[in-house]
Scaffold this motif. Structure first.
Motif, PDB file in Angstrom:
ATOM      1  N   ASN A  16      56.708   7.243  32.610  1.00 27.67           N
ATOM      2  CA  ASN A  16      57.121   7.498  34.001  1.00 27.67           C
ATOM      3  C   ASN A  16      56.502   6.514  34.990  1.00 27.67           C
ATOM      4  O   ASN A  16      56.214   6.864  36.127  1.00 27.67           O
ATOM      5  CB  ASN A  16      56.752   8.921  34.443  1.00 27.67           C
ATOM      6  CG  ASN A  16      57.458   9.955  33.589  1.00 27.67           C
ATOM      7  OD1 ASN A  16      58.462   9.642  32.950  1.00 27.67           O
ATOM      8  ND2 ASN A  16      56.935  11.167  33.562  1.00 27.67           N
ATOM      9  N   ASP A  28      54.038   9.321  45.638  1.00 31.32           N
ATOM     10  CA  ASP A  28      53.743   8.924  44.253  1.00 31.32           C
ATOM     11  C   ASP A  28      54.484   9.804  43.245  1.00 31.32           C
ATOM     12  O   ASP A  28      54.990   9.316  42.230  1.00 31.32           O
ATOM     13  CB  ASP A  28      52.228   8.872  43.978  1.00 31.32           C
ATOM     14  CG  ASP A  28      51.473  10.043  44.579  1.00 31.32           C
ATOM     15  OD1 ASP A  28      52.127  10.953  45.140  1.00 31.32           O
ATOM     16  OD2 ASP A  28      50.236  10.049  44.491  1.00 31.32           O
ATOM     17  N   LYS A  29      54.566  11.105  43.541  1.00 32.07           N
ATOM     18  CA  LYS A  29      55.309  12.005  42.631  1.00 32.07           C
ATOM     19  C   LYS A  29      56.793  11.654  42.642  1.00 32.07           C
ATOM     20  O   LYS A  29      57.461  11.660  41.609  1.00 32.07           O
ATOM     21  CB  LYS A  29      55.142  13.459  43.071  1.00 32.07           C
ATOM     22  CG  LYS A  29      53.739  13.978  42.907  1.00 32.07           C
ATOM     23  CD  LYS A  29      53.729  15.325  42.178  1.00 32.07           C
ATOM     24  CE  LYS A  29      52.320  15.844  41.936  1.00 32.07           C
ATOM     25  NZ  LYS A  29      51.421  15.678  43.094  1.00 32.07           N
ATOM     26  N   TYR A  30      57.306  11.363  43.824  1.00 32.02           N
ATOM     27  CA  TYR A  30      58.720  11.008  43.962  1.00 32.02           C
ATOM     28  C   TYR A  30      59.018   9.742  43.149  1.00 32.02           C
ATOM     29  O   TYR A  30      60.032   9.650  42.454  1.00 32.02           O
ATOM     30  CB  TYR A  30      59.013  10.794  45.453  1.00 32.02           C
ATOM     31  CG  TYR A  30      60.371  10.236  45.796  1.00 32.02           C
ATOM     32  CD1 TYR A  30      61.513  11.033  45.722  1.00 32.02           C
ATOM     33  CD2 TYR A  30      60.502   8.916  46.226  1.00 32.02           C
ATOM     34  CE1 TYR A  30      62.758  10.517  46.066  1.00 32.02           C
ATOM     35  CE2 TYR A  30      61.745   8.397  46.580  1.00 32.02           C
ATOM     36  CZ  TYR A  30      62.866   9.206  46.495  1.00 32.02           C
ATOM     37  OH  TYR A  30      64.090   8.692  46.843  1.00 32.02           O
ATOM     38  N   ASN A  51      61.013   8.605  35.741  1.00 29.62           N
ATOM     39  CA  ASN A  51      61.371   9.584  34.719  1.00 29.62           C
ATOM     40  C   ASN A  51      62.885   9.684  34.548  1.00 29.62           C
ATOM     41  O   ASN A  51      63.409   9.726  33.436  1.00 29.62           O
ATOM     42  CB  ASN A  51      60.766  10.935  35.105  1.00 29.62           C
ATOM     43  CG  ASN A  51      61.188  12.035  34.152  1.00 29.62           C
ATOM     44  OD1 ASN A  51      62.218  12.666  34.347  1.00 29.62           O
ATOM     45  ND2 ASN A  51      60.411  12.236  33.113  1.00 29.62           N
ATOM     46  N   SER A  79      57.314   8.566  40.508  1.00 30.08           N
ATOM     47  CA  SER A  79      57.289   8.773  39.053  1.00 30.08           C
ATOM     48  C   SER A  79      58.487   9.602  38.618  1.00 30.08           C
ATOM     49  O   SER A  79      58.975   9.476  37.491  1.00 30.08           O
ATOM     50  CB  SER A  79      55.964   9.375  38.589  1.00 30.08           C
ATOM     51  OG  SER A  79      55.754  10.612  39.189  1.00 30.08           O
ATOM     52  N   ASN A  80      59.017  10.395  39.539  1.00 29.65           N
ATOM     53  CA  ASN A  80      60.236  11.146  39.259  1.00 29.65           C
ATOM     54  C   ASN A  80      61.424  10.191  39.034  1.00 29.65           C
ATOM     55  O   ASN A  80      62.237  10.386  38.128  1.00 29.65           O
ATOM     56  CB  ASN A  80      60.508  12.093  40.433  1.00 29.65           C
ATOM     57  CG  ASN A  80      61.603  13.084  40.102  1.00 29.65           C
ATOM     58  OD1 ASN A  80      61.705  13.554  38.976  1.00 29.65           O
ATOM     59  ND2 ASN A  80      62.433  13.381  41.084  1.00 29.65           N
ATOM     60  N   HIS A 121      56.296  16.399  47.864  1.00 29.75           N
ATOM     61  CA  HIS A 121      55.069  16.417  47.068  1.00 29.75           C
ATOM     62  C   HIS A 121      54.386  15.068  47.073  1.00 29.75           C
ATOM     63  O   HIS A 121      53.609  14.757  46.197  1.00 29.75           O
ATOM     64  CB  HIS A 121      55.383  16.848  45.631  1.00 29.75           C
ATOM     65  CG  HIS A 121      56.094  18.162  45.575  1.00 29.75           C
ATOM     66  ND1 HIS A 121      55.506  19.337  45.996  1.00 29.75           N
ATOM     67  CD2 HIS A 121      57.345  18.477  45.189  1.00 29.75           C
ATOM     68  CE1 HIS A 121      56.372  20.326  45.865  1.00 29.75           C
ATOM     69  NE2 HIS A 121      57.497  19.835  45.381  1.00 29.75           N
TER      70      HIS A 121
END
Length: 477
Positions: free
Chosen positions: A68, A53-55, A61, A57-58, A50
């Motif tokens: 995040n 950037d999503k990785y 988190n 913030s994951n 995905h």
């Protein structure tokens, strides 16, 4: 020309890096897309279906960082990304004020580092092999490996122990790999052995989910001291200097914290951006006072303002992105560039005072180097080189200044700049070679005399011309 940062993060000209087989080979992983004259980087990677950037913030988190955001309110700043692919991870960290040293070998996917640098992302051609990486101990808050194809169990876990040397107290290792969620027997075996090794190294699992595990390193020596006698890996011998890296062979041992760090329970660094100008505790290792550090910062701020006034008539906005400070000392040249959209690779001499740890403690990055040798990067990867007394040093060691000029030419992009700050005879010497190198002198001025040099330094600003070998004309591609 090339695309300017920040657009370059996501797109480069194919003519600059003619290696599209990687796009085909990695098409399923969404790393890059072959788009006619350009190559686009959608921000994918093996594990970031995905997007990076999503990785990222994951990961933030998983570590319960506020909102995040990976920089953890300025406490997480320097990252080591091993086996980094095209460095999308590092590229996407920059928007959170985190800087990564992305490291990859020159392997079957050649030129991953070249792609990274072409995109304007800090990167270094290196390999986790038998020698220590050219960084001091306790330089990074986070080490990262996403399917980096590294066998962490080889040679008594020596490579994990090298990461351990490089991580700060309380630093993290984020590992994204099928082994972490293995179903088959081989993966389960690897996972079991890695877990056991990490535990004996006193790493704890901070969090584990979706194929990513994050370990955290202890804040002090307590856990090391309470391990049963004879536990492997052993602590490194007391004579071991964990900051000595040039040509030093890795050893499968744990680097304990110095007494002061153990007592402080951490590295004692200010959050970023205050970190950049706050005298770090490790100055004491070098017997340098806070006052000396602050004066150095101030002096280079003035020098850099002066450089920029000299360069301004010549540079288009955004034409400078990748910079190398060839003799970085405390990193104050790089610190002075904070407001500009650039990053600096700080090179520190392998045989002088070990100031690279101060550079990392300021939240900057760099590498130990010996300018009698080539620098580990691809040709045409930097826009600006700064050489303060580098030639004077080279002369003392009896290495070839001509070779260094050729190496600088190799590293520098066409239309890029060199700032030489050195003694007058050196400036005269370099000027003899300008024609042969297709360089032009932009300006020569007197530098103010500095406390550390008897004679005045001069400043020579050079620009590399855009030229083609005899008879060749500009390609029509």
């Amino acid at each position: 020309g090339s695309h300017k940062w920040p657009k370059s993060r996501d797109i480069v000209w194919k003519a600059n890096i003619p290696h599209t087989h990687l796009a085909k080979e990695k098409s399923d992983q969404n790393w890059m897309i072959d788009a006619g004259e350009k190559i686009k980087f959608p921000g994918g990677g093996t594990h970031f279906h995905h997007g990076a950037d999503k990785y990222i913030s994951n990961i933030a988190n998983m570590l319960n960082f506020k909102d995040n955001i990976i920089n953890n309110e300025g406490m997480l700043r320097t990252v080591l990304d091993v086996g980094c692919g095209v460095a999308s991870f590092g590229g996407y960290l920059l928007s959170s004020n985190v800087i990564a040293m992305s490291l990859a070998p020159n392997d079957v996917h050649q030129n991953q580092i070249q792609f990274a640098l072409e995109r304007g992302i800090p990167a270094y051609l290196g390999v986790l092999g038998t020698k220590r990486l050219p960084y001091p101990s306790r330089s990074f808050e986070l080490a990262h490996c996403s399917r980096c194809r590294i066998d962490w169990l080889q040679r008594d876990g020596i490579l994990m122990l090298e990461l351990d040397r490089l991580l700060r107290p309380g630093g993290y290792f984020a590992y994204s790999s099928p082994e972490a969620y293995a179903q088959d027997e081989e993966d389960r075996r690897i996972w079991k052995e890695m877990s056991s090794l990490a535990e004996r190294m006193c790493w704890k699992i901070a969090e584990k989910k979706n194929q990513t595990v994050i370990w955290v390193k202890p804040l002090n020596n307590d856990c090391y001291r309470s391990r049963p006698r004879g536990t492997n890996p052993p602590l490194c011998k007391s004579g071991d200097d964990p900051d000595s890296v040039w040509g030093v062979t890795m050893e499968a041992c744990i680097t304990p914290y110095p007494e002061q760090m153990h007592r402080d329970g951490g590295s004692g660094l200010a959050p970023w951006p205050a970190r950049l100008t706050t005298p770090p505790p490790r100055l004491a290792d070098l017997y340098v006072t806070a006052d000396t550090f602050e004066k150095d910062t101030e002096m280079w701020q003035q020098r850099v303002d002066n450089y920029w006034n000299l360069l301004r008539p010549k540079i288009k906005p955004e034409s400078i992105r990748n910079i190398m400070d060839m003799k970085a000392n405390f990193g104050s040249f790089a610190a002075a560039l904070k407001e500009k959209d650039v990053w600096v690779m700080n090179a520190v001499s392998h045989d002088g005072p070990n100031t690279l740890k101060i550079i990392y403690d300021r939240g900057l990055i760099g590498s130990t180097h010996d300018w009698c040798e080539a620098f580990s990067t691809y040709p045409r990867t930097y826009d600006l080189l700064h050489a303060w007394t580098v030639f004077t040093d080279l002369e003392k060691r009896g290495c070839s200044a001509e070779d260094l000029l050729l190496e600088m030419d190799r590293i520098l992009r066409p239309t890029g700049f060199i700032i030489v700050r050195d003694k007058a005879p050196i400036i005269v010497f370099i000027k003899k070679y300008l024609n042969a190198l297709h360089w032009e002198a932009v300006t020569v001025v007197d530098g103010e005399s500095s406390p550390e040099s008897e004679e005045n330094e001069m400043i020579l600003i050079i620009r590399k011309k855009l030229w083609l070998p005899e008879g060749g004309s500009q390609d029509s591609t």
